[in-house]
Design a protein around this motif. Structure first.
Motif, PDB file in Angstrom:
ATOM      1  N   ILE A  17       0.860  -1.188   0.000  1.00  0.00           N
ATOM      2  CA  ILE A  17       0.000   0.000   0.000  1.00  0.00           C
ATOM      3  C   ILE A  17       0.894   1.236   0.000  1.00  0.00           C
ATOM      4  N   GLN A  18       0.291   2.379  -0.291  1.00  0.00           N
ATOM      5  CA  GLN A  18       1.059   3.618  -0.328  1.00  0.00           C
ATOM      6  C   GLN A  18       1.507   3.973   1.093  1.00  0.00           C
ATOM      7  N   LYS A  19       2.767   4.373   1.212  1.00  0.00           N
ATOM      8  CA  LYS A  19       3.308   4.717   2.540  1.00  0.00           C
ATOM      9  C   LYS A  19       2.674   6.001   3.053  1.00  0.00           C
ATOM     10  N   SER A  20       2.664   7.014   2.189  1.00  0.00           N
ATOM     11  CA  SER A  20       1.977   8.251   2.548  1.00  0.00           C
ATOM     12  C   SER A  20       1.406   8.825   1.262  1.00  0.00           C
ATOM     13  N   GLY A  21       0.371   9.611   1.396  1.00  0.00           N
ATOM     14  CA  GLY A  21      -0.281  10.136   0.194  1.00  0.00           C
ATOM     15  C   GLY A  21      -1.772   9.897   0.281  1.00  0.00           C
ATOM     16  N   ARG A  22      -2.444  10.186  -0.808  1.00  0.00           N
ATOM     17  CA  ARG A  22      -3.910  10.167  -0.816  1.00  0.00           C
ATOM     18  C   ARG A  22      -4.529   8.815  -0.496  1.00  0.00           C
ATOM     19  N   LEU A  23      -3.842   7.731  -0.906  1.00  0.00           N
ATOM     20  CA  LEU A  23      -4.473   6.417  -0.757  1.00  0.00           C
ATOM     21  C   LEU A  23      -4.046   5.690   0.515  1.00  0.00           C
ATOM     22  N   VAL A  59       4.989   1.540   0.545  1.00  0.00           N
ATOM     23  CA  VAL A  59       5.865   1.951  -0.557  1.00  0.00           C
ATOM     24  C   VAL A  59       5.289   3.170  -1.286  1.00  0.00           C
ATOM     25  N   ARG A  60       5.988   3.633  -2.312  1.00  0.00           N
ATOM     26  CA  ARG A  60       5.433   4.669  -3.186  1.00  0.00           C
ATOM     27  C   ARG A  60       4.445   4.006  -4.139  1.00  0.00           C
ATOM     28  N   ASP A  61       3.394   4.713  -4.470  1.00  0.00           N
ATOM     29  CA  ASP A  61       2.368   4.089  -5.307  1.00  0.00           C
ATOM     30  C   ASP A  61       2.913   3.631  -6.666  1.00  0.00           C
ATOM     31  N   ASP A  62       3.897   4.391  -7.196  1.00  0.00           N
ATOM     32  CA  ASP A  62       4.480   4.040  -8.503  1.00  0.00           C
ATOM     33  C   ASP A  62       5.129   2.649  -8.492  1.00  0.00           C
ATOM     34  N   ASP A  63       5.572   2.205  -7.302  1.00  0.00           N
ATOM     35  CA  ASP A  63       6.298   0.931  -7.211  1.00  0.00           C
ATOM     36  C   ASP A  63       5.377  -0.277  -7.104  1.00  0.00           C
ATOM     37  N   VAL A  78      -3.745   0.493  -5.293  1.00  0.00           N
ATOM     38  CA  VAL A  78      -3.144   1.502  -6.170  1.00  0.00           C
ATOM     39  C   VAL A  78      -4.216   2.116  -7.047  1.00  0.00           C
ATOM     40  N   GLY A  79      -3.982   3.341  -7.502  1.00  0.00           N
ATOM     41  CA  GLY A  79      -4.938   3.977  -8.409  1.00  0.00           C
ATOM     42  C   GLY A  79      -4.974   3.238  -9.741  1.00  0.00           C
ATOM     43  N   LEU A  80      -6.175   3.102 -10.292  1.00  0.00           N
ATOM     44  CA  LEU A  80      -6.298   2.449 -11.601  1.00  0.00           C
ATOM     45  C   LEU A  80      -5.465   3.193 -12.634  1.00  0.00           C
ATOM     46  N   ASN A  81      -5.332   4.525 -12.473  1.00  0.00           N
ATOM     47  CA  ASN A  81      -4.529   5.332 -13.388  1.00  0.00           C
ATOM     48  C   ASN A  81      -3.082   4.844 -13.438  1.00  0.00           C
ATOM     49  N   GLU A  82      -2.511   4.561 -12.261  1.00  0.00           N
ATOM     50  CA  GLU A  82      -1.119   4.116 -12.184  1.00  0.00           C
ATOM     51  C   GLU A  82      -0.978   2.689 -12.735  1.00  0.00           C
ATOM     52  N   GLN A 109     -11.253   8.462  -6.070  1.00  0.00           N
ATOM     53  CA  GLN A 109     -11.830   8.719  -7.398  1.00  0.00           C
ATOM     54  C   GLN A 109     -11.226   9.963  -8.041  1.00  0.00           C
ATOM     55  N   CYS A 110     -10.909   9.850  -9.299  1.00  0.00           N
ATOM     56  CA  CYS A 110     -10.440  10.999 -10.078  1.00  0.00           C
ATOM     57  C   CYS A 110     -10.557  10.626 -11.559  1.00  0.00           C
ATOM     58  N   ARG A 111     -10.292  11.606 -12.417  1.00  0.00           N
ATOM     59  CA  ARG A 111     -10.372  11.319 -13.847  1.00  0.00           C
ATOM     60  C   ARG A 111      -9.105  11.788 -14.529  1.00  0.00           C
ATOM     61  N   ASP A 175      -3.931  15.232 -17.367  1.00  0.00           N
ATOM     62  CA  ASP A 175      -3.582  15.036 -15.963  1.00  0.00           C
ATOM     63  C   ASP A 175      -4.805  14.586 -15.165  1.00  0.00           C
ATOM     64  N   LEU A 176      -4.549  14.188 -13.917  1.00  0.00           N
ATOM     65  CA  LEU A 176      -5.640  13.770 -13.039  1.00  0.00           C
ATOM     66  C   LEU A 176      -6.398  14.989 -12.545  1.00  0.00           C
ATOM     67  N   VAL A 177      -7.697  14.839 -12.478  1.00  0.00           N
ATOM     68  CA  VAL A 177      -8.557  15.918 -12.009  1.00  0.00           C
ATOM     69  C   VAL A 177      -9.529  15.332 -10.991  1.00  0.00           C
ATOM     70  N   SER A 178      -9.667  15.999  -9.844  1.00  0.00           N
ATOM     71  CA  SER A 178     -10.786  15.601  -8.966  1.00  0.00           C
ATOM     72  C   SER A 178     -11.745  16.766  -8.799  1.00  0.00           C
ATOM     73  N   SER A 179     -11.389  17.800  -8.058  1.00  0.00           N
ATOM     74  CA  SER A 179     -12.328  18.927  -7.925  1.00  0.00           C
ATOM     75  C   SER A 179     -12.276  19.870  -9.129  1.00  0.00           C
ATOM     76  N   GLY A 180     -11.156  19.895  -9.829  1.00  0.00           N
ATOM     77  CA  GLY A 180     -10.985  20.823 -10.953  1.00  0.00           C
ATOM     78  C   GLY A 180     -10.346  22.139 -10.534  1.00  0.00           C
ATOM     79  N   ALA A 181     -10.090  22.307  -9.218  1.00  0.00           N
ATOM     80  CA  ALA A 181      -9.552  23.578  -8.723  1.00  0.00           C
ATOM     81  C   ALA A 181      -8.145  23.862  -9.278  1.00  0.00           C
ATOM     82  N   THR A 182      -7.324  22.834  -9.393  1.00  0.00           N
ATOM     83  CA  THR A 182      -5.957  23.041  -9.891  1.00  0.00           C
ATOM     84  C   THR A 182      -5.981  23.546 -11.336  1.00  0.00           C
ATOM     85  N   LEU A 183      -6.846  22.948 -12.145  1.00  0.00           N
ATOM     86  CA  LEU A 183      -6.965  23.406 -13.539  1.00  0.00           C
ATOM     87  C   LEU A 183      -7.403  24.862 -13.573  1.00  0.00           C
TER      88      LEU A 183
HETATM   89  O1  PRT Z   1       4.634   9.449  -2.899  1.00  0.00           O
HETATM   90  P1  PRT Z   1       3.838   8.659  -3.863  1.00  0.00           P
HETATM   91  O2  PRT Z   1       4.510   8.463  -5.192  1.00  0.00           O
HETATM   92  O3  PRT Z   1       3.335   7.390  -3.251  1.00  0.00           O
HETATM   93  O4  PRT Z   1       2.493   9.519  -4.101  1.00  0.00           O
HETATM   94  P2  PRT Z   1       2.027  10.425  -5.336  1.00  0.00           P
HETATM   95  O5  PRT Z   1       2.344  11.831  -5.016  1.00  0.00           O
HETATM   96  O6  PRT Z   1       2.471   9.862  -6.643  1.00  0.00           O
HETATM   97  O7  PRT Z   1       0.457  10.146  -5.316  1.00  0.00           O
HETATM   98  P3  PRT Z   1      -0.747  10.900  -4.583  1.00  0.00           P
HETATM   99  O8  PRT Z   1      -0.783  10.510  -3.134  1.00  0.00           O
HETATM  100  O9  PRT Z   1      -0.798  12.333  -4.932  1.00  0.00           O
HETATM  101  O10 PRT Z   1      -1.943  10.191  -5.370  1.00  0.00           O
HETATM  102  C1  PRT Z   1      -2.147   8.821  -5.287  1.00  0.00           C
HETATM  103  C2  PRT Z   1      -3.346   8.455  -6.121  1.00  0.00           C
HETATM  104  O11 PRT Z   1      -4.488   9.191  -5.675  1.00  0.00           O
HETATM  105  C3  PRT Z   1      -3.281   8.802  -7.597  1.00  0.00           C
HETATM  106  O12 PRT Z   1      -2.511   7.887  -8.354  1.00  0.00           O
HETATM  107  C4  PRT Z   1      -4.753   8.755  -7.985  1.00  0.00           C
HETATM  108  O13 PRT Z   1      -5.148   7.423  -8.206  1.00  0.00           O
HETATM  109  C5  PRT Z   1      -5.453   9.241  -6.714  1.00  0.00           C
HETATM  110  N1  PRT Z   1      -5.957  10.637  -6.837  1.00  0.00           N
HETATM  111  C6  PRT Z   1      -7.246  11.014  -6.604  1.00  0.00           C
HETATM  112  C7  PRT Z   1      -5.273  11.739  -7.190  1.00  0.00           C
HETATM  113  C8  PRT Z   1      -6.170  12.809  -7.167  1.00  0.00           C
HETATM  114  N2  PRT Z   1      -7.391  12.324  -6.806  1.00  0.00           N
HETATM  115  C9  PRT Z   1      -5.712  14.131  -7.509  1.00  0.00           C
HETATM  116  N3  PRT Z   1      -6.498  15.075  -7.505  1.00  0.00           N
HETATM  117  N4  PRT Z   1      -3.970  11.930  -7.492  1.00  0.00           N
HETATM  118  C10 PRT Z   1      -3.542  13.171  -7.779  1.00  0.00           C
HETATM  119  N5  PRT Z   1      -4.354  14.273  -7.817  1.00  0.00           N
HETATM  120  C11 PRT Z   1      -3.697  15.586  -8.156  1.00  0.00           C
HETATM  121  C12 PRT Z   1      -3.638  15.836  -9.659  1.00  0.00           C
HETATM  122  O14 PRT Z   1      -2.489  15.243 -10.221  1.00  0.00           O
HETATM  123  C13 PRT Z   1      -3.562  17.376  -9.718  1.00  0.00           C
HETATM  124  O15 PRT Z   1      -2.266  17.840  -9.485  1.00  0.00           O
HETATM  125  O16 PRT Z   1      -4.413  16.669  -7.618  1.00  0.00           O
HETATM  126  C14 PRT Z   1      -4.426  17.756  -8.543  1.00  0.00           C
HETATM  127  C15 PRT Z   1      -5.818  17.984  -9.036  1.00  0.00           C
HETATM  128  O17 PRT Z   1      -6.738  18.007  -8.000  1.00  0.00           O
HETATM  129  P4  PRT Z   1      -8.023  18.986  -8.091  1.00  0.00           P
HETATM  130  O18 PRT Z   1      -8.865  18.605  -6.904  1.00  0.00           O
HETATM  131  O19 PRT Z   1      -7.518  20.378  -8.004  1.00  0.00           O
HETATM  132  O20 PRT Z   1      -8.725  18.683  -9.386  1.00  0.00           O
END
Ligand code: PRT
Ligand code: ZN
Length: 303
Positions: A17-23, A59-63, A78-82, A109-111, A175-183
């Motif tokens: 599983i991811q060591k730290s981060g969203r998941l 670990v890191r999600d990429d691994d 892990v995220g389906l995206n990865e 969830q994200c797109r 890129d990944l989008v959840s709320s859309g705020a970053t875009l």
């Molecule tokens: O350190 P490590 O490599 O383990 O972590 P990481 O930084 O690569 O991953 P992390 O924790 O950021 O994300 C882990 C997984 O969470 C991703 O692979 C996705 O499956 C899922 N996830 C869900 C997201 C988001 N939502 C998300 N919003 N991952 C990233 N984002 C980023 C996106 O890349 C963009 O920069 O958030 C930003 C957009 O968010 P909004 O809310 O502004 O749209």
């Protein structure tokens, strides 16, 4: 050769599983809800399973996909995206599939989306011909462009993808989008979804053939039990006999009312409901004659 046939038999299941981060936290909570508990090692990278022979690797999600491919871990969250990105990259490199999503887990969830500068008038994929697209998901993007029959330049970036158009290193991003705020903060707008993603439990493509197979089957069954009861609520109440039909009509989305033995004139009733039961809905039932209303969350199920 499959990981399961090349690796020595093991009797403990190992989940990455991811060591730290969203998941990280939701993954741990979900596995704990499946009845797993761990003793954390001092280096905090390995958690020894106490309640069951199921250990965690942090670990890191990429691994995570690679750890499953190499047979170091049996499962991963892990995220389906990865997972999809690395699976497509393997295929492009001529490697056999080595992992697959087994279950969607209902969080993360994200797109994965194409986003263009606000001033663009988006007319569809054909508009991308000859454009530069910045992304951390080059394999998914390349496969999608190929499907669309569009030739564009994929600019691979490991982070800060959203500022590429402003820096002039790309015309648009993927890129990944959840709320859309970053875009929005970067004057970009989402125009096309390439992948709907969530956290998944990933596992090997070949079945395990030792003690871990039983553990994996048990874990999957428990996960299914949890997802079945997610958002399910047990509604209990009592009512006078002549009110029961009217109350049943107010619960069209619930299972048929079950009558429980009760004393006196009132009938005790219960039913399983999907989704939230708002205060408003309970008050409506009360006005229609329901008394002693009680809503109970369902924790586990092996139905
Ligand atoms: O350190 P490590 O490599 O383990 O972590 P990481 O930084 O690569 O991953 P992390 O924790 O950021 O994300 C882990 C997984 O969470 C991703 O692979 C996705 O499956 C899922 N996830 C869900 C997201 C988001 N939502 C998300 N919003 N991952 C990233 N984002 C980023 C996106 O890349 C963009 O920069 O958030 C930003 C957009 O968010 P909004 O809310 O502004 O749209
Ligand atoms: Zn990562």
């Amino acid at each position: 050769m499959s990981a399961s046939s090349s690796a020595p038999a093991r009797d403990r299941l190992r989940i990455a599983i991811q060591k730290s981060g969203r998941l990280a936290d939701p993954a741990r909570s979900l596995l704990a809800a499946c009845g797993l508990s761990w003793r954390q090692s001092r280096d905090k990278l390995f958690c020894f399973g106490e309640s069951l022979p199921v250990d965690l690797l942090l670990v890191r999600d990429d691994d995570i996909p690679g750890l499953i491919a190499d047979g170091v871990c049996d499962l991963g969250v892990v995220g389906l995206n990865e997972l999809d990105e690395q699976a497509k990259a393997r295929r492009r490199a001529g490697l056999a599939d080595a992992y697959q999503p087994l279950r969607g887990l209902g969080f993360g969830q994200c797109r994965l989306m194409l986003a263009v500068p606000d001033e663009w008038d988006w007319q569809g994929p054909a508009q991308l011909a000859g454009k530069r697209i910045a992304t951390s998901y080059p394999a998914i993007l390349a496969a999608w462009l190929q499907e669309q029959g569009v030739e564009a330049q994929v600019v691979e970036l490991s982070g800060s993808v959203e500022i590429a158009p402003k820096l002039g290193t790309a015309d648009l991003i993927c890129d990944l989008v959840s709320s859309g705020a970053t875009l929005a903060a970067n004057q970009l707008k989402p125009v096309q979804t390439l992948l709907d993603s969530e956290a998944v439990l990933a596992g090997p493509v070949h079945a395990l053939d030792d003690a871990r197979a039983g553990l994996m089957a048990m874990l999957l069954r428990r996960l299914d039990g949890l997802s079945k009861v997610q958002d399910r609520k047990l509604l209990m109440f009592s009512a006078a006999e002549e009110r029961v039909d009217a109350l049943a009509r107010l619960l069209p989305d619930a299972e048929p009312l079950l009558r429980l033995p009760a004393e006196g004139g009132a009938v005790r009733l219960q039913t399983m409901c999907n989704g939230a039961l708002s205060w408003q809905r309970l008050e409506e039932l009360e006005r229609a004659g329901a008394q002693e209303l009680m809503v109970l969350a369902v924790e586990k199920s092996l139905a």
